[in-house]
Write an enzyme that holds these catalytic residues in place. Structure first.
Site, PDB file in Angstrom:
ATOM      1  N   ARG A   1       2.284  12.642   4.691  1.00 42.70           N
ATOM      2  CA  ARG A   1       1.962  10.904   4.544  1.00 42.70           C
ATOM      3  C   ARG A   1       0.962  10.548   6.299  1.00 42.70           C
ATOM      4  NH1 ARG A   1       4.737   5.983   4.590  1.00 42.70           N
ATOM      5  NH2 ARG A   1       6.267   7.159   2.969  1.00 42.70           N
TER       6      ARG A   1
ATOM      7  N   TYR B   1       9.474  19.764  -2.774  1.00 47.09           N
ATOM      8  CA  TYR B   1       8.336  19.928  -2.615  1.00 47.09           C
ATOM      9  C   TYR B   1       7.448  19.589  -1.607  1.00 47.09           C
ATOM     10  CZ  TYR B   1       6.988  15.095  -1.953  1.00 47.09           C
ATOM     11  OH  TYR B   1       6.977  13.747  -1.232  1.00 47.09           O
TER      12      TYR B   1
ATOM     13  N   ASP C   1       4.613  -3.354   0.895  1.00 48.78           N
ATOM     14  CA  ASP C   1       6.437  -3.421   1.651  1.00 48.78           C
ATOM     15  C   ASP C   1       6.949  -4.766   2.250  1.00 48.78           C
ATOM     16  OD1 ASP C   1       7.103  -0.456   0.959  1.00 48.78           O
ATOM     17  OD2 ASP C   1       7.890  -0.245   2.957  1.00 48.78           O
TER      18      ASP C   1
HETATM   19  C1  LIG Z   1      12.096   8.416   2.787  1.00 46.03           C
HETATM   20  C2  LIG Z   1      10.877   7.489   1.376  1.00 46.03           C
HETATM   21  C3  LIG Z   1      10.005   8.631   0.762  1.00 46.03           C
HETATM   22  C4  LIG Z   1       8.569   7.640   0.031  1.00 46.03           C
HETATM   23  N1  LIG Z   1       8.427   8.461  -0.871  1.00 46.03           N
HETATM   24  C5  LIG Z   1       7.044   7.938  -1.319  1.00 46.03           C
HETATM   25  C6  LIG Z   1       6.183   8.329  -2.422  1.00 46.03           C
HETATM   26  O1  LIG Z   1       6.539   9.385  -2.735  1.00 46.03           O
HETATM   27  N2  LIG Z   1       5.293   7.606  -2.879  1.00 46.03           N
HETATM   28  C7  LIG Z   1       5.090   5.975  -2.548  1.00 46.03           C
HETATM   29  O2  LIG Z   1       4.147   5.306  -3.097  1.00 46.03           O
HETATM   30  N3  LIG Z   1       5.285   5.439  -1.192  1.00 46.03           N
HETATM   31  C8  LIG Z   1       6.421   6.205  -0.988  1.00 46.03           C
HETATM   32  N4  LIG Z   1       7.728   5.534  -0.275  1.00 46.03           N
HETATM   33  C9  LIG Z   1       7.177   3.992  -0.158  1.00 46.03           C
HETATM   34  C10 LIG Z   1       6.161   3.560   1.628  1.00 46.03           C
HETATM   35  O3  LIG Z   1       5.900   4.762   2.270  1.00 46.03           O
HETATM   36  C11 LIG Z   1       5.830   3.015   1.970  1.00 46.03           C
HETATM   37  O4  LIG Z   1       5.987   1.837   0.315  1.00 46.03           O
HETATM   38  C12 LIG Z   1       4.546   2.799   2.027  1.00 46.03           C
HETATM   39  O5  LIG Z   1       4.424   2.679   3.225  1.00 46.03           O
HETATM   40  C13 LIG Z   1       4.134   0.848   2.036  1.00 46.03           C
HETATM   41  O6  LIG Z   1       3.147   0.857   2.800  1.00 46.03           O
HETATM   42  P1  LIG Z   1       2.561  -0.681   3.607  1.00 46.03           P
HETATM   43  O7  LIG Z   1       1.301  -0.382   3.518  1.00 46.03           O
HETATM   44  O8  LIG Z   1       3.498  -1.959   2.467  1.00 46.03           O
HETATM   45  O9  LIG Z   1       3.774  -0.467   4.931  1.00 46.03           O
HETATM   46  P2  LIG Z   1       3.162   0.573   5.956  1.00 46.03           P
HETATM   47  O10 LIG Z   1       2.707   2.002   5.854  1.00 46.03           O
HETATM   48  O11 LIG Z   1       5.260   0.770   6.513  1.00 46.03           O
HETATM   49  O12 LIG Z   1       2.798   0.246   7.302  1.00 46.03           O
HETATM   50  C14 LIG Z   1       3.208  -1.380   7.901  1.00 46.03           C
HETATM   51  C15 LIG Z   1       2.011  -0.793   9.629  1.00 46.03           C
HETATM   52  O13 LIG Z   1       1.816  -2.286   9.694  1.00 46.03           O
HETATM   53  C16 LIG Z   1       3.040  -1.930  11.012  1.00 46.03           C
HETATM   54  N5  LIG Z   1       2.745  -2.674  11.540  1.00 46.03           N
HETATM   55  C17 LIG Z   1       4.642  -3.253  11.973  1.00 46.03           C
HETATM   56  N6  LIG Z   1       4.484  -4.297  12.501  1.00 46.03           N
HETATM   57  C18 LIG Z   1       3.248  -4.140  13.085  1.00 46.03           C
HETATM   58  C19 LIG Z   1       3.795  -5.677  13.580  1.00 46.03           C
HETATM   59  N7  LIG Z   1       3.783  -6.690  14.362  1.00 46.03           N
HETATM   60  N8  LIG Z   1       2.294  -6.024  14.302  1.00 46.03           N
HETATM   61  C20 LIG Z   1       0.702  -5.057  13.854  1.00 46.03           C
HETATM   62  N9  LIG Z   1       1.255  -4.208  13.370  1.00 46.03           N
HETATM   63  C21 LIG Z   1       2.698  -3.947  13.211  1.00 46.03           C
HETATM   64  C22 LIG Z   1       3.656  -0.007  11.742  1.00 46.03           C
HETATM   65  O14 LIG Z   1       2.817   0.153  12.821  1.00 46.03           O
HETATM   66  C23 LIG Z   1       2.405   0.051  10.022  1.00 46.03           C
HETATM   67  O15 LIG Z   1       1.135   0.962  10.420  1.00 46.03           O
HETATM   68  C24 LIG Z   1       8.641   6.058   0.501  1.00 46.03           C
HETATM   69  C25 LIG Z   1       9.403   5.583   1.467  1.00 46.03           C
HETATM   70  C26 LIG Z   1      10.586   6.857   1.796  1.00 46.03           C
HETATM   71  C27 LIG Z   1      11.746   5.679   2.734  1.00 46.03           C
END
Ligand SMILES: Cc1cc2nc3c(=O)[nH]c(=O)nc-3n(C[C@H](O)[C@H](O)[C@H](O)COP(=O)(O)OP(=O)(O)OC[C@H]3O[C@@H](n4cnc5c(N)ncnc54)[C@H](O)[C@@H]3O)c2cc1C
Length: 375
Positions: free
Chosen positions: A108, A213, A292
């Site tokens: 990641r 993996y 998310d």
């Molecule tokens: C165990 C596990 C395994 C997974 N495996 C996979 C996989 O194999 N393939 C896949 O596609 N997905 C996988 N996922 C899901 C994936 O990790 C998430 O769905 C993905 O990271 C979501 O992306 P995002 O950009 O929405 O949020 P995130 O990547 O979580 O990014 C959110 C960002 O917002 C920032 N942030 C938070 N609050 C604030 C705030 N108030 N102000 C400013 N910044 C803030 C954080 O620091 C972070 O940088 C997995 C999840 C888990 C729990």
């Protein structure tokens, strides 16, 4: 929409970086606000399917992703005790052509580093943790914990599972603990003493599953994630430490090929898994959610990050192609909700690759050319 529109993306995670990359290329005035002080190599493994790699190709980073990760030879599903192979999806030149892109395993942190290359450094404001939003008729004010504030015409909440932007839009609702936790470990492959394992195997038990993996083509580190039922998560901490013995005990009776891997696992951590009920309100006024922040899902299809990337691309296309914000948000929701809901449904069911699986609708999808649903 007018390219002078000021767009604030909150959260430089997978979805936020992708959104910023596409919006910047479309010529918008975009800023990305991230709570962390800098990017760091956090986290564990993640898989990127062809629908994602194909999208990220348009940011010019496909080669860098392939170099940082691994193209696994196949994804194998095996029964927990007999080891019977119930399904194998082979990834080769033919499947890559069919799906339109490679399937990758990657760390990641490495994914993050490559995604960050797609965004101009000067548009990222680190150490900006959003505290709250105030919407007026002509703009939105973003107020940060560091005492600073700024104004934007549009706010994209890409701030992950504990989103502040979501709270502003939908109110405060607790996350749903799904009744399961993930045990994770990364260790050097050489500990296996020459015992060869496939690139990516999912072992299916009755009420638990586990996947070892590789995350790099050098195959020098193994990542294992095992999901087991647990009644509650009482701790206030985001994760906990566990022992190798505990990990092995949870997979007692599993096939010797798996146990050989667990016997050398190290630095085992345990993570609660949360999600939320399906929600179909993704936007309001000048504020919109993706990834998310909008629809956290169980990680059983490996699709949460993929959905964040797809959301980011479709939202960027809608903002570019529609004449006003209301129309753009309507088109975004109409294009995304059904596909995300199906992915969420399969993730709850934990049925992806449990046997012969129809994958074309998911992997062949090209988010950069798929028609937008316009009313
Ligand atoms: C165990 C596990 C395994 C997974 N495996 C996979 C996989 O194999 N393939 C896949 O596609 N997905 C996988 N996922 C899901 C994936 O990790 C998430 O769905 C993905 O990271 C979501 O992306 P995002 O950009 O929405 O949020 P995130 O990547 O979580 O990014 C959110 C960002 O917002 C920032 N942030 C938070 N609050 C604030 C705030 N108030 N102000 C400013 N910044 C803030 C954080 O620091 C972070 O940088 C997995 C999840 C888990 C729990």
């Amino acid at each position: 929409m007018d390219k002078k529109t000021r767009i604030a993306v909150v959260g430089a995670g997978i979805g936020g970086l992708t959104a910023a990359g596409f919006l910047q290329r479309a010529g918008f005035n975009v800023m990305l606000y991230e709570q962390a002080r800098a990017f760091s190599r956090l986290g564990a493994g993640i898989t990127l399917s062809a629908n994602v790699t194909k999208a990220l190709r348009r940011l010019g980073i496909e080669d860098a992703l392939v170099a940082a990760g691994i193209k696994p030879r196949s994804y194998v599903s095996r029964t927990w005790d007999t080891g019977e192979i119930v399904y194998e999806l082979v990834f080769d030149a033919q499947s890559e052509t069919r799906f339109g892109g490679p399937y990758l395993g990657i760390h990641r942190g490495d994914l993050h580093a490559v995604l960050a290359q797609a965004v101009r450094r000067e548009i990222v404001a680190f150490d900006h943790r959003l505290a709250h939003l105030e919407e007026t008729r002509s703009a939105v004010r973003l107020i940060f914990d560091n005492g600073r504030s700024t104004e934007a015409d549009v706010v994209i909440g890409a701030d992950g599972i504990r989103s502040k932007v979501r709270e502003y839009l939908l109110g405060t609702e607790p996350l749903r603990f799904i009744g399961a936790v993930a045990y994770r470990s990364i260790f050097p492959t050489k500990r296996l003493n020459g015992f060869a394992i496939p690139d990516c195997t999912k072992w299916w038990g009755r009420d638990r599953h586990i996947l070892p993996y590789f995350m790099r083509s050098t195959r020098d580190e193994v990542y294992v994630i095992g999901v087991v039922p647990q009644r509650a998560w009482e701790s206030q901490d985001a994760s906990g430490q566990a022992s190798r013995e505990e990990f092995i005990g949870l997979f007692d009776g599993f096939h010797p090929d798996l146990l050989r891997v667990l016997e050398v696992a190290d630095d085992v951590t345990v993570w609660p898994i949360f999600d939320r009920e399906r929600n179909d309100k993704w936007s309001g006024g000048r504020v919109v959610l993706l990834g998310d922040a909008c629809h956290p899902m169980r990680p059983f299809m490996g699709a949460g990050g993929a959905m964040a990337v797809e959301d980011a691309v479709i939202l960027s296309r809608c903002l570019s192609e529609c004449t006003d914000l209301a129309e753009a948000f309507r088109a975004y929701e109409a294009t995304r909700i059904a596909r995300v809901a199906e992915t969420q449904r399969i993730s709850v069911e934990n049925s992806w690759m449990a046997g012969p699986t129809e994958t074309d609708w998911y992997y062949c999808y090209d988010v950069c050319t798929a028609p937008l649903a316009r009313s």
